[in-house]
Design a protein around this motif. Structure first.
Motif, PDB file in Angstrom:
ATOM      1  N   GLU A 190       0.766  -1.239  -0.063  1.00  0.00           N
ATOM      2  CA  GLU A 190       0.149   0.007   0.054  1.00  0.00           C
ATOM      3  C   GLU A 190       0.737   1.270   0.110  1.00  0.00           C
ATOM      4  N   ILE A 191       1.942   1.338   0.847  1.00  0.00           N
ATOM      5  CA  ILE A 191       2.833   2.522   0.911  1.00  0.00           C
ATOM      6  C   ILE A 191       3.400   2.645  -0.379  1.00  0.00           C
ATOM      7  N   ALA A 192       3.878   1.620  -1.078  1.00  0.00           N
ATOM      8  CA  ALA A 192       4.624   1.798  -2.197  1.00  0.00           C
ATOM      9  C   ALA A 192       3.672   2.429  -3.248  1.00  0.00           C
ATOM     10  N   ARG A 193       2.590   1.644  -3.471  1.00  0.00           N
ATOM     11  CA  ARG A 193       1.493   1.976  -4.320  1.00  0.00           C
ATOM     12  C   ARG A 193       1.095   3.514  -4.226  1.00  0.00           C
ATOM     13  N   LYS A 194       0.856   3.819  -3.101  1.00  0.00           N
ATOM     14  CA  LYS A 194       0.636   5.268  -2.734  1.00  0.00           C
ATOM     15  C   LYS A 194       1.489   6.182  -3.156  1.00  0.00           C
ATOM     16  N   HIS A 195       2.890   6.126  -2.777  1.00  0.00           N
ATOM     17  CA  HIS A 195       3.869   7.228  -3.051  1.00  0.00           C
ATOM     18  C   HIS A 195       4.636   6.854  -4.528  1.00  0.00           C
ATOM     19  N   PHE A 196       4.647   5.662  -5.044  1.00  0.00           N
ATOM     20  CA  PHE A 196       5.306   5.538  -6.306  1.00  0.00           C
ATOM     21  C   PHE A 196       4.782   6.307  -7.491  1.00  0.00           C
ATOM     22  N   GLY A 197       3.318   6.071  -7.767  1.00  0.00           N
ATOM     23  CA  GLY A 197       2.616   7.101  -9.015  1.00  0.00           C
ATOM     24  C   GLY A 197       3.404   6.520 -10.218  1.00  0.00           C
ATOM     25  N   ARG A 198       3.747   7.386 -10.735  1.00  0.00           N
ATOM     26  CA  ARG A 198       4.324   7.372 -12.264  1.00  0.00           C
ATOM     27  C   ARG A 198       5.815   7.261 -12.523  1.00  0.00           C
ATOM     28  N   GLN A 199       6.386   7.489 -11.262  1.00  0.00           N
ATOM     29  CA  GLN A 199       8.040   7.567 -11.313  1.00  0.00           C
ATOM     30  C   GLN A 199       8.522   6.482 -11.755  1.00  0.00           C
ATOM     31  N   ALA A 200       9.780   6.900 -12.359  1.00  0.00           N
ATOM     32  CA  ALA A 200      10.677   5.340 -12.770  1.00  0.00           C
ATOM     33  C   ALA A 200      11.005   4.851 -11.523  1.00  0.00           C
ATOM     34  N   ALA A 201      11.271   5.656 -10.491  1.00  0.00           N
ATOM     35  CA  ALA A 201      11.902   4.909  -9.278  1.00  0.00           C
ATOM     36  C   ALA A 201      11.355   5.588  -7.921  1.00  0.00           C
ATOM     37  N   TRP A 202      11.375   5.145  -7.015  1.00  0.00           N
ATOM     38  CA  TRP A 202      11.126   5.875  -5.648  1.00  0.00           C
ATOM     39  C   TRP A 202      11.920   4.922  -4.403  1.00  0.00           C
ATOM     40  N   SER A 203      12.190   5.828  -3.700  1.00  0.00           N
ATOM     41  CA  SER A 203      12.830   5.388  -2.407  1.00  0.00           C
ATOM     42  C   SER A 203      12.508   5.781  -0.885  1.00  0.00           C
ATOM     43  N   ILE A 204      12.771   5.023  -0.034  1.00  0.00           N
ATOM     44  CA  ILE A 204      12.257   5.532   1.135  1.00  0.00           C
ATOM     45  C   ILE A 204      13.082   4.864   2.264  1.00  0.00           C
ATOM     46  N   GLY A 205      13.425   5.821   3.580  1.00  0.00           N
ATOM     47  CA  GLY A 205      14.099   5.305   4.529  1.00  0.00           C
ATOM     48  C   GLY A 205      13.674   4.185   5.457  1.00  0.00           C
ATOM     49  N   PHE A 206      14.283   3.382   5.719  1.00  0.00           N
ATOM     50  CA  PHE A 206      13.809   2.288   6.612  1.00  0.00           C
ATOM     51  C   PHE A 206      12.986   2.864   7.901  1.00  0.00           C
ATOM     52  N   LEU A 207      13.410   3.823   8.508  1.00  0.00           N
ATOM     53  CA  LEU A 207      12.607   4.286   9.670  1.00  0.00           C
ATOM     54  C   LEU A 207      11.624   4.999   9.306  1.00  0.00           C
ATOM     55  N   VAL A 208      11.365   5.712   8.164  1.00  0.00           N
ATOM     56  CA  VAL A 208      10.124   6.370   7.568  1.00  0.00           C
ATOM     57  C   VAL A 208       9.391   5.437   7.454  1.00  0.00           C
ATOM     58  N   LEU A 209       9.441   4.165   6.286  1.00  0.00           N
ATOM     59  CA  LEU A 209       8.785   3.208   6.092  1.00  0.00           C
ATOM     60  C   LEU A 209       8.290   2.428   7.488  1.00  0.00           C
ATOM     61  N   TYR A 210       9.178   2.034   8.450  1.00  0.00           N
ATOM     62  CA  TYR A 210       8.610   1.780   9.881  1.00  0.00           C
ATOM     63  C   TYR A 210       7.473   2.204  10.453  1.00  0.00           C
ATOM     64  N   GLU A 211       7.624   3.863  10.481  1.00  0.00           N
ATOM     65  CA  GLU A 211       6.659   4.643  11.017  1.00  0.00           C
ATOM     66  C   GLU A 211       5.259   4.669  10.217  1.00  0.00           C
ATOM     67  N   LYS A 212       5.458   4.652   8.917  1.00  0.00           N
ATOM     68  CA  LYS A 212       4.282   4.545   7.802  1.00  0.00           C
ATOM     69  C   LYS A 212       3.607   3.123   8.172  1.00  0.00           C
ATOM     70  N   SER A 213       4.272   1.969   8.229  1.00  0.00           N
ATOM     71  CA  SER A 213       3.840   0.763   8.308  1.00  0.00           C
ATOM     72  C   SER A 213       2.785   0.551   9.436  1.00  0.00           C
ATOM     73  N   GLY A 214       2.941   1.356  10.795  1.00  0.00           N
ATOM     74  CA  GLY A 214       2.024   1.106  11.709  1.00  0.00           C
ATOM     75  C   GLY A 214       2.347  -0.443  12.728  1.00  0.00           C
ATOM     76  N   SER A 215       3.570  -0.888  12.055  1.00  0.00           N
ATOM     77  CA  SER A 215       3.832  -1.943  12.871  1.00  0.00           C
ATOM     78  C   SER A 215       4.397  -1.783  14.369  1.00  0.00           C
ATOM     79  N   ARG A 216       4.161  -2.485  15.398  1.00  0.00           N
ATOM     80  CA  ARG A 216       4.633  -2.521  16.491  1.00  0.00           C
ATOM     81  C   ARG A 216       5.737  -3.439  16.941  1.00  0.00           C
ATOM     82  N   ALA A 217       6.055  -4.264  15.862  1.00  0.00           N
ATOM     83  CA  ALA A 217       7.344  -5.204  15.941  1.00  0.00           C
ATOM     84  C   ALA A 217       8.507  -4.451  15.826  1.00  0.00           C
TER      85      ALA A 217
END
Length: 217
Positions: A190-217
């Motif tokens: 979901e996160i990748a689909r929301k932010h990738f759009g029509r870009q040729a590439a997209w990157s995200i930092g691990f800590l930002v990905l963790y925060e956006k995931s909503g994981s408690r683990a």
């Protein structure tokens, strides 16, 4: 005739980690805030637990039905109440159709109705603080004549969620979305689909990905 239409999700819940990734009842309140502090979400679970990302399949199915109805100019698309076949829903979302799957579906409806969300995330161009459940109510409108399986349900969407659909604030999901079994896999997609759009590439930092995931683990 709706089986082959594209799956769609609202963009707001693809951005914010509202749904629980837990496979056991999650009874802990949850808060998320965007980095700029402009968007906030408080999620209060019911006694049955917080609505899960697997429960979200109900909303994805409803979005698909309602968006197609809007595209066709059907008059019933302007109402928040949606009726659909339980069997069609289970098949379309890659679930089994045994008795326990019907029970799990009913529990999903109860969690979607019972989980309360307080947020200022806008839908339909309006940013107002509001408190709601994903669905205002639901009712089983048909049952099998020979067993307790529900045949059809009627779901009334919340105004917040309904406005997102009416204003086409939705994104198409890949047909194999429901083949992803693990909650974290669905959330990362979901996160990748929301932010990738029509870009040729997209990157995200691990800590930002963790925060956006909503994981408690």
């Amino acid at each position: 005739d709706l089986i082959d239409y594209a799956y769609k999700s609202d963009s707001a819940t693809m951005e914010a980690p509202i749904f629980s990734l837990s496979t056991t009842p999650d009874l802990t309140p949850w808060r998320w805030e965007s980095k700029d502090g402009r968007r906030r979400v408080d999620v209060i679970p019911s006694v049955l637990g917080r609505a899960t990302i697997h429960d979200k399949a109900v909303l994805i199915y409803v979005i698909r039905q309602m968006t197609e109805a809007l595209n066709r100019g059907r008059l019933d698309a302007i109402h928040r109440a949606v009726r659909f076949s339980t069997y069609d829903y289970l098949k379309a979302t890659n679930k089994k159709t045994s008795g326990k799957d019907y029970i799990a579906f009913e529990l999903a409806l109860r969690r979607l109705s019972g989980t309360r969300i307080f947020t200022n995330i806008e839908t339909g161009g309006k940013r107002i603080k509001t408190d709601f459940g994903f669905i205002d109510s639901f009712e089983i409108v048909e049952k099998s004549a020979i067993e307790e399986k529900m045949m059809a349900v009627r779901v009334v969407l919340s105004e917040w969620f309904f406005q997102a659909i009416q204003n086409y604030e939705v994104l198409t999901l890949h047909p194999d979305y429901f083949r992803l079994r693990k909650p974290t896999d669905r959330r990362i997609y979901e996160i990748a689909r929301k932010h990738f759009g029509r870009q040729a590439a997209w990157s995200i930092g691990f800590l930002v990905l963790y925060e956006k995931s909503g994981s408690r683990a």
